[in-house]
Scaffold this motif. Structure first.
Motif, PDB file in Angstrom:
ATOM      1  N   ALA A  53       4.067  25.042  -3.168  1.00 17.42           N
ATOM      2  CA  ALA A  53       4.246  25.640  -2.054  1.00 17.42           C
ATOM      3  C   ALA A  53       5.486  25.651  -2.273  1.00 17.42           C
ATOM      4  O   ALA A  53       6.632  24.715  -2.336  1.00 17.42           O
ATOM      5  N   ALA A  54       6.198  26.554  -1.310  1.00 20.90           N
ATOM      6  CA  ALA A  54       7.400  27.042  -1.558  1.00 20.90           C
ATOM      7  C   ALA A  54       7.723  26.379  -0.713  1.00 20.90           C
ATOM      8  O   ALA A  54       7.559  25.852   0.498  1.00 20.90           O
ATOM      9  N   GLY A  55       9.049  25.890  -1.282  1.00 18.86           N
ATOM     10  CA  GLY A  55       9.588  25.060   0.236  1.00 18.86           C
ATOM     11  C   GLY A  55       9.078  23.595   1.056  1.00 18.86           C
ATOM     12  O   GLY A  55       8.218  23.043   1.573  1.00 18.86           O
ATOM     13  N   SER A  56       7.811  23.268  -0.382  1.00 21.06           N
ATOM     14  CA  SER A  56       7.556  21.798   0.178  1.00 21.06           C
ATOM     15  C   SER A  56       6.925  20.345  -0.754  1.00 21.06           C
ATOM     16  O   SER A  56       7.507  20.601  -2.177  1.00 21.06           O
ATOM     17  N   VAL A  57       7.635  19.442  -0.268  1.00 19.88           N
ATOM     18  CA  VAL A  57       7.572  18.466  -1.578  1.00 19.88           C
ATOM     19  C   VAL A  57       6.685  17.042  -0.698  1.00 19.88           C
ATOM     20  O   VAL A  57       6.072  16.761   0.356  1.00 19.88           O
ATOM     21  N   ALA A  58       6.452  16.338  -1.854  1.00 21.72           N
ATOM     22  CA  ALA A  58       5.128  15.715  -1.777  1.00 21.72           C
ATOM     23  C   ALA A  58       5.846  14.575  -2.050  1.00 21.72           C
ATOM     24  O   ALA A  58       5.601  14.327  -3.449  1.00 21.72           O
TER      25      ALA A  58
ATOM     26  N   ASP B 183      15.210   5.003  -5.186  1.00 25.66           N
ATOM     27  CA  ASP B 183      14.139   4.227  -6.689  1.00 25.66           C
ATOM     28  C   ASP B 183      12.931   3.574  -6.609  1.00 25.66           C
ATOM     29  O   ASP B 183      11.559   3.853  -6.977  1.00 25.66           O
ATOM     30  N   SER B 184      12.040   4.019  -4.773  1.00 23.50           N
ATOM     31  CA  SER B 184      10.976   3.248  -4.959  1.00 23.50           C
ATOM     32  C   SER B 184       9.982   4.253  -4.222  1.00 23.50           C
ATOM     33  O   SER B 184       8.948   4.487  -3.833  1.00 23.50           O
ATOM     34  N   VAL B 185      10.238   5.505  -4.819  1.00 22.76           N
ATOM     35  CA  VAL B 185       9.360   6.175  -4.382  1.00 22.76           C
ATOM     36  C   VAL B 185       9.125   8.087  -5.963  1.00 22.76           C
ATOM     37  O   VAL B 185       9.505   7.729  -6.636  1.00 22.76           O
ATOM     38  N   ASP B 186       8.162   8.248  -5.147  1.00 23.79           N
ATOM     39  CA  ASP B 186       7.364   9.060  -6.713  1.00 23.79           C
ATOM     40  C   ASP B 186       7.534  10.350  -5.966  1.00 23.79           C
ATOM     41  O   ASP B 186       7.012  10.685  -4.857  1.00 23.79           O
ATOM     42  N   VAL B 187       8.571  11.558  -6.252  1.00 23.83           N
ATOM     43  CA  VAL B 187       8.642  13.002  -5.902  1.00 23.83           C
ATOM     44  C   VAL B 187       8.163  13.994  -6.293  1.00 23.83           C
ATOM     45  O   VAL B 187       8.221  13.983  -7.640  1.00 23.83           O
ATOM     46  N   ARG B 188       7.516  15.130  -6.107  1.00 24.35           N
ATOM     47  CA  ARG B 188       6.624  15.595  -6.558  1.00 24.35           C
ATOM     48  C   ARG B 188       6.552  17.224  -5.586  1.00 24.35           C
ATOM     49  O   ARG B 188       6.776  16.989  -4.639  1.00 24.35           O
TER      50      ARG B 188
ATOM     51  N   MET C 282       1.238  -1.225  -0.222  1.00 27.96           N
ATOM     52  CA  MET C 282      -0.156  -0.332   0.020  1.00 27.96           C
ATOM     53  C   MET C 282       0.977   1.484  -0.009  1.00 27.96           C
ATOM     54  O   MET C 282       1.923   1.304   0.409  1.00 27.96           O
ATOM     55  N   HIS C 283       0.328   1.959  -0.858  1.00 33.21           N
ATOM     56  CA  HIS C 283       1.800   3.561  -1.362  1.00 33.21           C
ATOM     57  C   HIS C 283       0.375   4.651  -0.447  1.00 33.21           C
ATOM     58  O   HIS C 283      -0.645   4.793   0.185  1.00 33.21           O
ATOM     59  N   LYS C 284       1.344   5.589   0.011  1.00 34.82           N
ATOM     60  CA  LYS C 284       1.893   6.591   1.353  1.00 34.82           C
ATOM     61  C   LYS C 284       1.746   7.319   0.535  1.00 34.82           C
ATOM     62  O   LYS C 284       3.176   7.029   0.131  1.00 34.82           O
TER      63      LYS C 284
ATOM     64  N   LEU D 135      16.239  19.068  -2.030  1.00 32.40           N
ATOM     65  CA  LEU D 135      15.454  17.808  -1.466  1.00 32.40           C
ATOM     66  C   LEU D 135      14.718  16.811  -2.473  1.00 32.40           C
ATOM     67  O   LEU D 135      15.291  16.335  -1.986  1.00 32.40           O
ATOM     68  N   ARG D 136      14.391  17.641  -3.059  1.00 36.19           N
ATOM     69  CA  ARG D 136      13.394  16.344  -3.712  1.00 36.19           C
ATOM     70  C   ARG D 136      14.677  15.813  -5.223  1.00 36.19           C
ATOM     71  O   ARG D 136      13.951  14.486  -4.900  1.00 36.19           O
TER      72      ARG D 136
END
Length: 137
Positions: free
Chosen positions: A59-64, A35-40, A1-3, A27-28
């Motif tokens: 948002a400045a300085g925000s990473v999901a 390898d196992s992550v999706d970064v936006r 399950m992905h979070k 940071l992104r």
């Protein structure tokens, strides 16, 4: 399950949005090496100002980061390591409505905080009434 975990850089008093955008990009890029992550880029949670064009605001300085549950520890440990020697006071981490802040603490304290944060689970549901019905004649 992905979070999905949201990381928000907490700037110093004199940090402006341009610097937060630059640091968020750093940071992104560091997180994309996993390898196992999706970064936006993180999206603004606030409303869009009157007269602004429609669309989502970054948002400045925000990473999901979206990752499998087992990879979240790697994400947070990498973010905690990245934080060292950066001109920010910390990183706010939000996951499923829970929030922690990685900032002025020793490495051992931050590691313990990450462990406790990731170990949090929803309380188990009450057992079904099958056990209760077996007890009744």
């Amino acid at each position: 399950m992905h979070k999905t975990v949201r990381l928000e850089l907490l700037g110093l008093v004199d940090t402006d949005d341009d610097e937060l955008l630059r640091l968020g990009g750093q940071l992104r890029r560091a997180l994309k090496e996993l390898d196992s992550v999706d970064v936006r880029s993180g999206r603004s949670t606030g409303g869009i100002s009157k007269g602004a064009k429609s669309g989502e605001m970054i948002a400045a300085g925000s990473v999901a980061v979206t990752a499998a549950s087992f990879a979240l520890r790697q994400v947070l440990l990498l973010a905690e390591t990245w934080l060292k020697n950066r001109p920010v006071r910390g990183i706010k981490v939000e996951l499923e409505g829970r929030v922690i802040e990685l900032s002025d603490a020793s490495a051992a304290e931050r590691a313990g905080l990450i462990d406790e944060f990731l170990a949090h689970r929803e309380p188990p549901a009450e057992p079904q009434s099958e056990e209760r019905s077996a007890e009744q004649p």
